[in-house]
Scaffold this motif. Sequence first.
Motif, PDB file in Angstrom:
ATOM      1  N   ARG A  29       0.884  -1.119  -0.077  1.00 55.41           N
ATOM      2  CA  ARG A  29       0.027  -0.154  -0.083  1.00 55.41           C
ATOM      3  C   ARG A  29       1.020   1.188   0.033  1.00 55.41           C
ATOM      4  O   ARG A  29       0.481   2.190  -0.713  1.00 55.41           O
ATOM      5  CB  ARG A  29      -0.985   0.182   1.229  1.00 55.41           C
ATOM      6  N   ALA A  30       1.856   1.294   0.879  1.00 58.70           N
ATOM      7  CA  ALA A  30       2.939   2.339   0.856  1.00 58.70           C
ATOM      8  C   ALA A  30       3.538   2.689  -0.368  1.00 58.70           C
ATOM      9  O   ALA A  30       3.642   3.817  -0.872  1.00 58.70           O
ATOM     10  CB  ALA A  30       3.999   2.290   1.722  1.00 58.70           C
ATOM     11  N   ARG A  31       3.861   1.454  -1.158  1.00 56.84           N
ATOM     12  CA  ARG A  31       4.502   1.698  -2.698  1.00 56.84           C
ATOM     13  C   ARG A  31       3.441   2.237  -3.624  1.00 56.84           C
ATOM     14  O   ARG A  31       3.709   3.025  -4.646  1.00 56.84           O
ATOM     15  CB  ARG A  31       4.829   0.418  -3.131  1.00 56.84           C
ATOM     16  N   LEU A  32       2.136   1.820  -3.394  1.00 55.86           N
ATOM     17  CA  LEU A  32       1.235   2.287  -4.623  1.00 55.86           C
ATOM     18  C   LEU A  32       0.821   3.575  -4.172  1.00 55.86           C
ATOM     19  O   LEU A  32       0.621   4.317  -5.380  1.00 55.86           O
ATOM     20  CB  LEU A  32      -0.095   1.424  -4.262  1.00 55.86           C
ATOM     21  N   TRP A  33       0.700   3.938  -2.932  1.00 54.87           N
ATOM     22  CA  TRP A  33       0.700   5.439  -2.811  1.00 54.87           C
ATOM     23  C   TRP A  33       1.926   6.155  -3.230  1.00 54.87           C
ATOM     24  O   TRP A  33       1.485   7.396  -3.610  1.00 54.87           O
ATOM     25  CB  TRP A  33       0.237   5.622  -1.193  1.00 54.87           C
ATOM     26  N   LYS A  34       2.909   5.769  -3.136  1.00 53.21           N
ATOM     27  CA  LYS A  34       4.174   6.603  -3.345  1.00 53.21           C
ATOM     28  C   LYS A  34       4.125   6.758  -4.885  1.00 53.21           C
ATOM     29  O   LYS A  34       4.609   7.875  -5.217  1.00 53.21           O
ATOM     30  CB  LYS A  34       5.422   5.918  -3.058  1.00 53.21           C
ATOM     31  N   ASP A  35       3.667   5.877  -5.644  1.00 57.99           N
ATOM     32  CA  ASP A  35       3.708   5.890  -7.151  1.00 57.99           C
ATOM     33  C   ASP A  35       2.346   6.108  -7.731  1.00 57.99           C
ATOM     34  O   ASP A  35       2.016   5.899  -8.995  1.00 57.99           O
ATOM     35  CB  ASP A  35       4.406   4.594  -7.617  1.00 57.99           C
ATOM     36  N   ARG A  36       1.252   6.858  -6.887  1.00 54.38           N
ATOM     37  CA  ARG A  36       0.238   7.222  -7.269  1.00 54.38           C
ATOM     38  C   ARG A  36       0.081   8.004  -8.681  1.00 54.38           C
ATOM     39  O   ARG A  36      -0.849   7.746  -9.277  1.00 54.38           O
ATOM     40  CB  ARG A  36      -0.794   7.689  -5.978  1.00 54.38           C
ATOM     41  N   TYR A  37       0.932   8.906  -8.731  1.00 58.03           N
ATOM     42  CA  TYR A  37       0.691   9.710  -9.683  1.00 58.03           C
ATOM     43  C   TYR A  37       1.072   9.047 -11.194  1.00 58.03           C
ATOM     44  O   TYR A  37       0.640   9.281 -12.243  1.00 58.03           O
ATOM     45  CB  TYR A  37       1.797  11.139  -9.669  1.00 58.03           C
ATOM     46  N   LEU A  38       2.274   8.156 -11.079  1.00 53.43           N
ATOM     47  CA  LEU A  38       2.724   7.276 -12.100  1.00 53.43           C
ATOM     48  C   LEU A  38       1.529   6.154 -12.601  1.00 53.43           C
ATOM     49  O   LEU A  38       1.157   6.090 -13.790  1.00 53.43           O
ATOM     50  CB  LEU A  38       3.914   6.546 -11.790  1.00 53.43           C
ATOM     51  N   LEU A  39       1.069   5.981 -11.453  1.00 58.61           N
ATOM     52  CA  LEU A  39      -0.280   4.776 -11.825  1.00 58.61           C
ATOM     53  C   LEU A  39      -1.327   5.548 -12.373  1.00 58.61           C
ATOM     54  O   LEU A  39      -1.949   5.045 -13.265  1.00 58.61           O
ATOM     55  CB  LEU A  39      -0.766   3.978 -10.599  1.00 58.61           C
ATOM     56  N   LEU A  40      -1.648   6.794 -12.039  1.00 60.62           N
ATOM     57  CA  LEU A  40      -2.736   7.541 -12.698  1.00 60.62           C
ATOM     58  C   LEU A  40      -2.454   8.035 -14.321  1.00 60.62           C
ATOM     59  O   LEU A  40      -3.215   7.951 -15.089  1.00 60.62           O
ATOM     60  CB  LEU A  40      -3.113   8.791 -11.864  1.00 60.62           C
ATOM     61  N   LEU A  41      -1.146   8.125 -14.303  1.00 55.84           N
ATOM     62  CA  LEU A  41      -0.784   8.336 -15.602  1.00 55.84           C
ATOM     63  C   LEU A  41      -0.849   7.230 -16.465  1.00 55.84           C
ATOM     64  O   LEU A  41      -1.296   7.429 -17.751  1.00 55.84           O
ATOM     65  CB  LEU A  41       0.841   9.033 -15.811  1.00 55.84           C
ATOM     66  N   GLY A  42      -0.819   5.982 -16.018  1.00 58.83           N
ATOM     67  CA  GLY A  42      -0.672   4.741 -16.781  1.00 58.83           C
ATOM     68  C   GLY A  42      -2.221   4.433 -17.129  1.00 58.83           C
ATOM     69  O   GLY A  42      -2.341   3.524 -18.007  1.00 58.83           O
ATOM     70  N   LEU A  43      -3.217   4.963 -16.431  1.00 57.88           N
ATOM     71  CA  LEU A  43      -4.492   4.456 -16.242  1.00 57.88           C
ATOM     72  C   LEU A  43      -5.169   4.464 -17.678  1.00 57.88           C
ATOM     73  O   LEU A  43      -6.055   3.605 -18.487  1.00 57.88           O
ATOM     74  CB  LEU A  43      -5.498   5.317 -15.341  1.00 57.88           C
TER      75      LEU A  43
END
Length: 326
Positions: A29-43
Amino acid sequence: MCLSTLNPHPHSSPAVRKTSSTSRPGRLRARLWKDRYLLLLGLPGIAYFLIYRYVPMAGLYMAFIDYSPFQGIAGSEWVGWKHFARIFEDPEIVQVLWNTLSISFLQIVFAFPIPIVLALMLNELRNQIYKRIVQSVIYLPHFLSWVVVIGICTIFLKGNGVVNDLLKQGFGLAQPVPFLTDPSYFKPIVILQVIWKEAGWGTILFLAALAGVNPQLYEAATMDGAGRFRQMWHITLPAIRNTIVILLILRLGHVMDAGYEQIFLMLNPFNMEIGNILDTYVFFKGIGQSDYSFATAVGLFKGAVGLVLVLSANYIAKKLGDDGVF
């Protein structure tokens, strides 16, 4: 007393076990929260593949039934491999397969190496302004649709077009050359269109690979007396070899796709026999006659052939010492 001091709790308590078991999800969860902007960019990209690539795979079921729009998928009769057998029972399919494979392999032989040659030539230019201008000019045709490209080609090659006028004035030809109606000109024109439209865009990939070459290699080669051609042969080409292999493997996966839009727009009654490929065959036989199950079976057959070619080419590339796609 000493034993109790060294190991006061020989067995971990439930609280400790619970903490250790939840540590990994917590780190996730911490890793996902840290990379949240990259994940949103890839959505958007993930959504594209889910909606347009994976969800439509459910429609492959139509290849195994006699689909009727009135009965629906659930009410249509199961026929198994019937439509796949029809692919090879039609006497026209042999010519269609030959047309598809011949055009695809001609594109691989003639159109695939052109971006490599252009990248090598542009890499040798030292004037950066001139290099950028040339690069921009050669990849601009990529942004034109095939409708525009075929329209330009028709204007130039028709009976009273620019090319026939030049041939008439320069060589005194009495009759115009039937570029658009003579079947012998069909495949060369198709290959030249692909080269003109896509060669510049493919050059960008190889130029990006060349940007990672260490300049000290060229300096060392110059000190050893190597000329520009030997530097290109021993440094530049080996540097982009893996990129060439990967793109070639991916291209082999589309060997059954000779370019539907381009071929469809180029077809006419005079070149139909030599220009009809699998995609246009499916359109005329499947979509045009509302035979959706047959069209789905041909599409699945094409995908299976492409998968086998990609896996085979990737296996051979790894055996020869290259990285491959996966």
